[in-house]
Design a protein around this motif. Structure first.
Motif, mmCIF file in Angstrom:
data_model
loop_
_atom_site.group_PDB
_atom_site.id
_atom_site.type_symbol
_atom_site.label_atom_id
_atom_site.label_comp_id
_atom_site.label_asym_id
_atom_site.label_seq_id
_atom_site.Cartn_x
_atom_site.Cartn_y
_atom_site.Cartn_z
ATOM 1 N N LYS A 5 2.279 13.508 0.966
ATOM 2 C CA LYS A 5 3.163 14.525 0.407
ATOM 3 C C LYS A 5 4.412 13.942 -0.264
ATOM 4 O O LYS A 5 5.250 14.679 -0.769
ATOM 5 C CB LYS A 5 3.602 15.496 1.513
ATOM 6 N N GLN A 6 4.524 12.634 -0.236
ATOM 7 C CA GLN A 6 5.732 12.032 -0.802
ATOM 8 C C GLN A 6 5.639 11.981 -2.327
ATOM 9 O O GLN A 6 4.571 11.791 -2.895
ATOM 10 C CB GLN A 6 5.877 10.613 -0.233
ATOM 11 N N LEU A 7 6.795 12.113 -2.991
ATOM 12 C CA LEU A 7 6.804 12.019 -4.443
ATOM 13 C C LEU A 7 6.579 10.569 -4.856
ATOM 14 O O LEU A 7 7.238 9.658 -4.355
ATOM 15 C CB LEU A 7 8.146 12.495 -5.004
ATOM 16 N N ALA A 8 5.668 10.379 -5.788
ATOM 17 C CA ALA A 8 5.275 9.022 -6.164
ATOM 18 C C ALA A 8 6.438 8.191 -6.684
ATOM 19 O O ALA A 8 6.471 6.974 -6.518
ATOM 20 C CB ALA A 8 4.167 9.080 -7.200
ATOM 21 N N GLY A 9 7.398 8.837 -7.301
ATOM 22 C CA GLY A 9 8.521 8.097 -7.860
ATOM 23 C C GLY A 9 9.424 7.499 -6.795
ATOM 24 O O GLY A 9 10.239 6.621 -7.080
ATOM 25 N N THR A 10 9.282 7.984 -5.542
ATOM 26 C CA THR A 10 10.155 7.467 -4.491
ATOM 27 C C THR A 10 9.493 6.376 -3.670
ATOM 28 O O THR A 10 10.067 5.880 -2.703
ATOM 29 C CB THR A 10 10.576 8.601 -3.530
ATOM 30 N N LEU A 11 8.301 5.976 -4.048
ATOM 31 C CA LEU A 11 7.626 4.907 -3.316
ATOM 32 C C LEU A 11 8.209 3.556 -3.688
ATOM 33 O O LEU A 11 8.810 3.395 -4.750
ATOM 34 C CB LEU A 11 6.131 4.887 -3.672
ATOM 35 N N SER A 12 7.971 2.569 -2.836
ATOM 36 C CA SER A 12 8.418 1.217 -3.173
ATOM 37 C C SER A 12 7.464 0.639 -4.203
ATOM 38 O O SER A 12 6.397 1.186 -4.461
ATOM 39 C CB SER A 12 8.386 0.342 -1.916
ATOM 40 N N GLY A 13 7.866 -0.502 -4.757
ATOM 41 C CA GLY A 13 7.057 -1.128 -5.803
ATOM 42 C C GLY A 13 5.633 -1.414 -5.339
ATOM 43 O O GLY A 13 4.658 -1.103 -6.029
ATOM 44 N N GLY A 14 5.526 -1.968 -4.165
ATOM 45 C CA GLY A 14 4.207 -2.313 -3.645
ATOM 46 C C GLY A 14 3.350 -1.073 -3.423
ATOM 47 O O GLY A 14 2.162 -1.042 -3.748
ATOM 48 N N GLU A 15 3.990 -0.029 -2.870
ATOM 49 C CA GLU A 15 3.245 1.200 -2.616
ATOM 50 C C GLU A 15 2.797 1.849 -3.918
ATOM 51 O O GLU A 15 1.693 2.389 -4.011
ATOM 52 C CB GLU A 15 4.111 2.178 -1.810
ATOM 53 N N GLN A 16 3.662 1.772 -4.943
ATOM 54 C CA GLN A 16 3.282 2.342 -6.225
ATOM 55 C C GLN A 16 2.084 1.598 -6.802
ATOM 56 O O GLN A 16 1.189 2.201 -7.392
ATOM 57 C CB GLN A 16 4.453 2.291 -7.213
ATOM 58 N N GLN A 17 2.075 0.272 -6.601
ATOM 59 C CA GLN A 17 0.952 -0.494 -7.121
ATOM 60 C C GLN A 17 -0.330 -0.106 -6.393
ATOM 61 O O GLN A 17 -1.395 0.002 -6.990
ATOM 62 C CB GLN A 17 1.226 -1.989 -6.968
ATOM 63 N N MET A 18 -0.227 0.109 -5.080
ATOM 64 C CA MET A 18 -1.395 0.554 -4.322
ATOM 65 C C MET A 18 -1.893 1.887 -4.859
ATOM 66 O O MET A 18 -3.083 2.103 -5.061
ATOM 67 C CB MET A 18 -1.033 0.759 -2.845
ATOM 68 N N LEU A 19 -0.940 2.787 -5.092
ATOM 69 C CA LEU A 19 -1.299 4.108 -5.603
ATOM 70 C C LEU A 19 -1.965 3.984 -6.959
ATOM 71 O O LEU A 19 -2.969 4.645 -7.236
ATOM 72 C CB LEU A 19 -0.041 4.982 -5.709
ATOM 73 N N ALA A 20 -1.405 3.085 -7.802
ATOM 74 C CA ALA A 20 -1.952 2.935 -9.141
ATOM 75 C C ALA A 20 -3.396 2.470 -9.105
ATOM 76 O O ALA A 20 -4.252 3.001 -9.811
ATOM 77 C CB ALA A 20 -1.095 1.950 -9.936
ATOM 78 N N ILE A 21 -3.657 1.467 -8.260
ATOM 79 C CA ILE A 21 -5.027 0.965 -8.185
ATOM 80 C C ILE A 21 -5.939 1.999 -7.529
ATOM 81 O O ILE A 21 -7.059 2.254 -7.996
ATOM 82 C CB ILE A 21 -5.075 -0.370 -7.411
ATOM 83 N N GLY A 22 -5.435 2.608 -6.469
ATOM 84 C CA GLY A 22 -6.227 3.624 -5.788
ATOM 85 C C GLY A 22 -6.600 4.762 -6.719
ATOM 86 O O GLY A 22 -7.742 5.234 -6.753
ATOM 87 N N LYS A 23 -5.627 5.196 -7.506
ATOM 88 C CA LYS A 23 -5.854 6.280 -8.472
ATOM 89 C C LYS A 23 -6.957 5.888 -9.443
ATOM 90 O O LYS A 23 -7.844 6.682 -9.745
ATOM 91 C CB LYS A 23 -4.541 6.525 -9.194
ATOM 92 N N ALA A 24 -6.912 4.632 -9.902
ATOM 93 C CA ALA A 24 -7.913 4.194 -10.875
ATOM 94 C C ALA A 24 -9.299 4.149 -10.253
ATOM 95 O O ALA A 24 -10.303 4.312 -10.935
ATOM 96 C CB ALA A 24 -7.527 2.836 -11.438
ATOM 97 N N LEU A 25 -9.360 3.935 -8.937
ATOM 98 C CA LEU A 25 -10.663 3.850 -8.279
ATOM 99 C C LEU A 25 -11.295 5.222 -8.049
ATOM 100 O O LEU A 25 -12.494 5.328 -7.816
ATOM 101 C CB LEU A 25 -10.530 3.139 -6.924
ATOM 102 N N MET A 26 -10.460 6.270 -8.142
ATOM 103 C CA MET A 26 -10.960 7.615 -7.840
ATOM 104 C C MET A 26 -12.055 8.056 -8.804
ATOM 105 O O MET A 26 -12.880 8.905 -8.467
ATOM 106 C CB MET A 26 -9.828 8.640 -7.862
ATOM 107 N N SER A 27 -12.074 7.501 -10.000
ATOM 108 C CA SER A 27 -13.117 7.913 -10.939
ATOM 109 C C SER A 27 -14.370 7.067 -10.750
ATOM 110 O O SER A 27 -15.306 7.152 -11.533
ATOM 111 C CB SER A 27 -12.606 7.789 -12.374
ATOM 112 N N ARG A 28 -14.403 6.279 -9.640
ATOM 113 C CA ARG A 28 -15.567 5.445 -9.305
ATOM 114 C C ARG A 28 -16.020 4.609 -10.490
ATOM 115 O O ARG A 28 -17.151 4.707 -10.946
ATOM 116 C CB ARG A 28 -16.740 6.315 -8.845
#
Lengths: 313, 296, 243
Positions: C129-152
């Motif tokens: 539920k956290q806003l993505a803009g408030t994540l740390s750099g590392g967490e944002q990178q995780m989110l970025a890669i994770g997001k890209a993996l969602m389209s399999r």
């Protein structure tokens, strides 16, 4: 575009031709049409400095035209000689620019347009409330009214503004403005002082717009005080520049002739639906020639050039 | 000052503010996505008012019911306008885009204003419905039924917009596109389609605002520009691109203007609003109601 | 799997890359390295459809994709994590992940995909539920890669993931990327400035300088190559073996 020597000759001939018109033309409505065209040429060329060369969309431009008209009118009512009043109104426009234009300069792109629009509307509304009546030319001026002298005034005004635009386009300052227009960040990184260039463009543009306003006050016998503040003047300038060709010297000239000419034809020959049809035509023209008519015209000129005898191998 | 007068003023501010919000939400949606400043928005609102008038006078439809067909008609109109007029701009950027979109919107404004004049004459009009005139008395404050219903409808529309933006994939693609256009393309969002439908929805919302305006106040073919300006102010107060902040921002403007009127500014209260607008634009361009952080 | 054949890409009238060709086989990790401004991001942006090549072809599983708009390229199985991460800062972590599964085919399985992504990057699970803009750099990178993996995706393009990350974090991402490649059978094309790390992670690498591919080969060979060592690896004798 046209090479310089030919350009000078052509310009000189055109100005001479125009200067001689009052001797051959007797109809007042034609002279008034010319005056309107010269006014729009001056106004849109001045707009072009900030809008076409520096790339900042001053959607509140009419405030400066309006203040020029207002100040000139007030000053000539106070017995100041006309030319002095004219100069002071130019300065007044620059001062107004400092109040409403400069704060907006920190805004980019569409935000600058919105900011200037709002402030100009604020000025227009203030004028409308404070001076709701009709603005008249002082009786001494009405008594000695000569249409021909005003013709020359507007011709001179248009010529001076176009000359200034020409000089800017060829100067280092103009180059700086065009850099900012094309890519503000890149310009900043090569050392162009963004604020100073935008400020200069704004001031020159406003000063000349104020002069045009002063001339307007000298020319019109009666009008509502807030008429020159109307957004229509901003749009007229913008349209003439856009359909003529932004960031070119001849663009506003071609655009003004086309725009004013078309309006004249529509008003006189089309009747009730004229505004509606004009709007439709307007949209078609803007979409068909988004780069403006001047570049298209220069292509034609180059083509004709190529057909001339020296080029045929 | 009498507490009842203050309460009355604030309530009226809320009433007019809710209309401002509805006018602004479409404008904000369009600007947030396409970066087009639709200065023809006000005239489109007025068209909505006139269509409501037609529904009322020709089909005897209650205006509150008419809001649905009017909104639909304007949705279609928005889609057509986008395809014909604004789609050619899609590859332009920078000052060219701003210049051309302003001019095209202006041309559209001329067409709408004069078209309206030809169809309905230049007279100012207002609609009287079953609810007009009657009002509720609540602890000494007058609450006209028409205005109350207007507020309810505005709230309903805003809630629908909120749901659209948060619960549907289309709405999320809109928010994503506003947040990070490049990333949106990379997850498969079709930008052209989102632009098209955002424009259509924006105009549809203008139509619904038009219906409420027809019910609560008056309208005329050339009165559109005023609404455009009000809409722009609210857009800036909310923060450019912040669609969900628009409701509060509209209420703020409404209340501020109402207070300005009784404090004695009277005719100058519009200027008060305009200057506030520019101050916000200059010092807090993100708007008064912005949420979220930035990418680290 | 991915064949880039002699693409030339321009920014307006200015050419950025000349006749670039590269291939990525199934389940491979390929690195694209080179100095700043060499054209690495341009290449990746062209493959993902953000840019169009003036000439040349890009084939993905034998289908020509260079003329397709970016949303169609995502559909075909290529996903990109752009430079600067490419997340949606005013949307929540969960909404970001959801948007990764924007395509209709992915939407149907989004909960399974999300489960997968959160297993790979556990910190995301508790921050839905956290806003993505408030994540740390590392967490944002995780989110970025994770997001890209969602389209399999079958091919994952990653642009400079190590930028702005502490070395310890980079190491952890290296392990994760290896894991993604092995367990999900996702091919990876990696653009990196951290040459040492890139060459240890990848099987193959291409070196691009000033818009041209100047070297290509297996990473073992490149790690021993004199030019590479001198220009990109500080010239010293480092451990040149893999792992």
């Amino acid at each position: 575009m046209i090479n310089n020597r030919k350009g000078f000759f052509v310009t000189a001939i055109i100005i001479l031709f125009l200067a001689l018109q009052p001797f051959f033309v007797n109809r007042n409505d034609v002279i008034n049409l010319f005056i309107m065209i010269f006014l729009v040429i001056a106004l849109s060329s001045a707009y072009n400095i900030l809008g076409g060369y520096a790339g900042q969309v001053n959607f509140g431009y009419s405030a400066f035209f309006g203040i020029g008209a207002l100040v000139t009118n007030l000053l000539i009512k106070s017995e100041l000689p006309f030319l002095g009043a004219l100069l002071i109104s130019g300065i007044a426009a620059v001062l107004l620019g400092f109040i409403i234009g400069v704060p907006c300069l920190r805004l980019r792109g569409p935000y600058f347009a919105i900011g200037t629009l709002a402030l100009a509307e604020a000025v227009a509304i203030t004028v409308m409330r404070l001076l709701p009546g009709t603005c008249y030319l002082p009786p001494t001026y009405m008594a000695s009214y000569s249409l021909v002298s005003r013709y020359y005034l507007f011709l001179a005004l248009a010529a001076i503004v176009v000359l200034i635009v020409y000089l800017i386009s060829r100067s280092k300052v103009g180059l700086g403005m065009m850099c900012i227009r094309d890519d503000e960040d890149a310009a900043a990184s090569i050392g162009v002082n963004i604020f100073r260039h935008k400020l200069m463009a704004l001031c020159i543009s406003n000063f000349l717009g104020g002069l045009a306003g002063g001339a307007f006050a000298f020319y019109h016998v009666a009008y509502y005080y807030d008429h020159p503040f109307s957004i229509e003047w901003t749009v007229t300038s913008m349209v003439s520049v856009v359909i003529g060709g932004m960031g070119t010297v001849t663009g506003p000239i071609i655009g003004s002739v086309v725009f004013v000419g078309l309006q004249y034809l529509f008003v006189h020959y089309v009747g009730e639906t004229q505004a509606l049809l004009f709007g439709i035509l307007f949209i078609i023209v803007v979409l068909r020639w988004p780069g403006g008519l001047a570049p298209a015209a220069s292509r034609i000129v180059k083509y004709i050039d190529k057909l001339s005898p020296e080029h045929v191998a | 000052m009498d507490i009842k007068i203050i309460a009355q003023t604030i309530i009226y501010g809320i009433f007019s503010g809710s209309i401002y919000s509805l006018v602004a939400v479409g404008l904000q949606w369009i600007f947030g996505i396409t970066k087009i400043i639709n200065i023809a928005h006000g005239p489109l609102v007025v068209i909505g008012s006139f269509l409501t008038f037609w529904a009322f006078s020709l089909c005897h439809l209650d205006p509150f019911v008419a809001i649905l067909p009017v909104t639909l008609v304007l949705l279609l109109l928005g889609l057509v306008v986008y395809c014909v007029i604004f789609y050619p701009l899609k590859n332009l950027i920078g000052h060219e885009r701003v210049h051309l979109s302003l001019l095209l919107a202006f041309g559209l404004m001329i067409i709408l204003q004069n078209g309206a004049r030809l169809l309905w004459s230049a007279d100012e009009r207002a609609l009287t419905t079953a609810l007009t005139g009657a009002s509720l008395e609540f602890i000494g404050v007058r609450l006209p039924y028409a205005r109350l219903a207007g507020l309810a409808v505005a709230l309903l529309v805003i809630i629908c917009v909120h749901l659209l933006l948060t619960k549907t994939y289309f709405g999320k693609s809109v928010r994503a596109l506003i947040d990070n256009p490049q990333a949106a393309r990379l997850v498969g969002v079709n930008i052209n389609l989102v632009h098209l439908f955002s424009f259509g929805i924006g105009i549809a919302l203008a139509g619904s605002a038009g219906t409420l305006i027809a019910i609560t106040t008056s309208f005329s073919p050339f009165g559109g520009m005023v609404w455009t300006l009000k809409g722009l102010i609210v857009v800036v107060l909310a923060g450019m691109g912040n669609i969900r902040g628009v409701f509060l921002a509209g209420l703020v403007l409404g209340v501020v203007e109402a207070i300005g009127a009784i404090v004695g500014l009277g005719a100058y209260r519009e200027i008060f609003g305009l200057i506030t607008f520019v101050l916000v634009l200059m010092f807090k361009p993100e708007g008064l109601f912005v949420r979220g952080g930035r990418a680290a | 799997m991915l064949e880039v054949i002699k693409i030339n890409v321009y920014y307006g009238d200015i050419q950025a890359i000349w006749d670039i060709s590269l291939t990525v086989q199934g389940a491979e990790i390929v690195a694209l390295i080179g100095p700043n401004g060499a054209g690495k991001s341009t290449t990746l942006n062209t493959i993902s459809g953000l840019l169009s090549p003036k000439s040349g072809t890009i084939k993905f599983n034998s289908i020509e994709v260079n003329k397709l708009p970016s949303h169609k390229i995502v559909e075909s199985g290529i996903s990109m994590v752009p430079e600067g991460r490419g997340i949606f800062p005013t949307m929540t972590v969960w909404e970001n992940i959801e948007m990764g599964a924007f395509l209709s085919a992915s939407r149907k399985i989004k909960h399974e995909s999300a489960e997968l992504v959160e297993n790979i990057f556990p910190p995301l699970r508790s921050r839905r539920k956290q806003l993505a803009g408030t994540l740390s750099g590392g967490e944002q990178q995780m989110l970025a890669i994770g997001k890209a993996l969602m389209s399999r995706p079958k091919l994952l393009l990653i642009d400079e993931f190590s930028q702005g990350l502490a070395p310890i974090l980079v190491q952890s991402f290296v392990k994760t990327i290896e894991q993604i490649n092995k367990s999900q059978k996702v091919s990876i094309l990696l653009v990196e400035q951290n040459v040492h790390m890139a060459l240890k992670l990848a099987n193959q690498a291409y070196v691009i300088e000033a818009g041209y591919i100047v070297e290509h080969g297996g990473t073992n060979t490149l790690l021993a190559d004199e030019h590479i060592v001198n220009v990109y690896l500080g010239g010293g004798a480092r451990d040149s073996g893999k792992r």
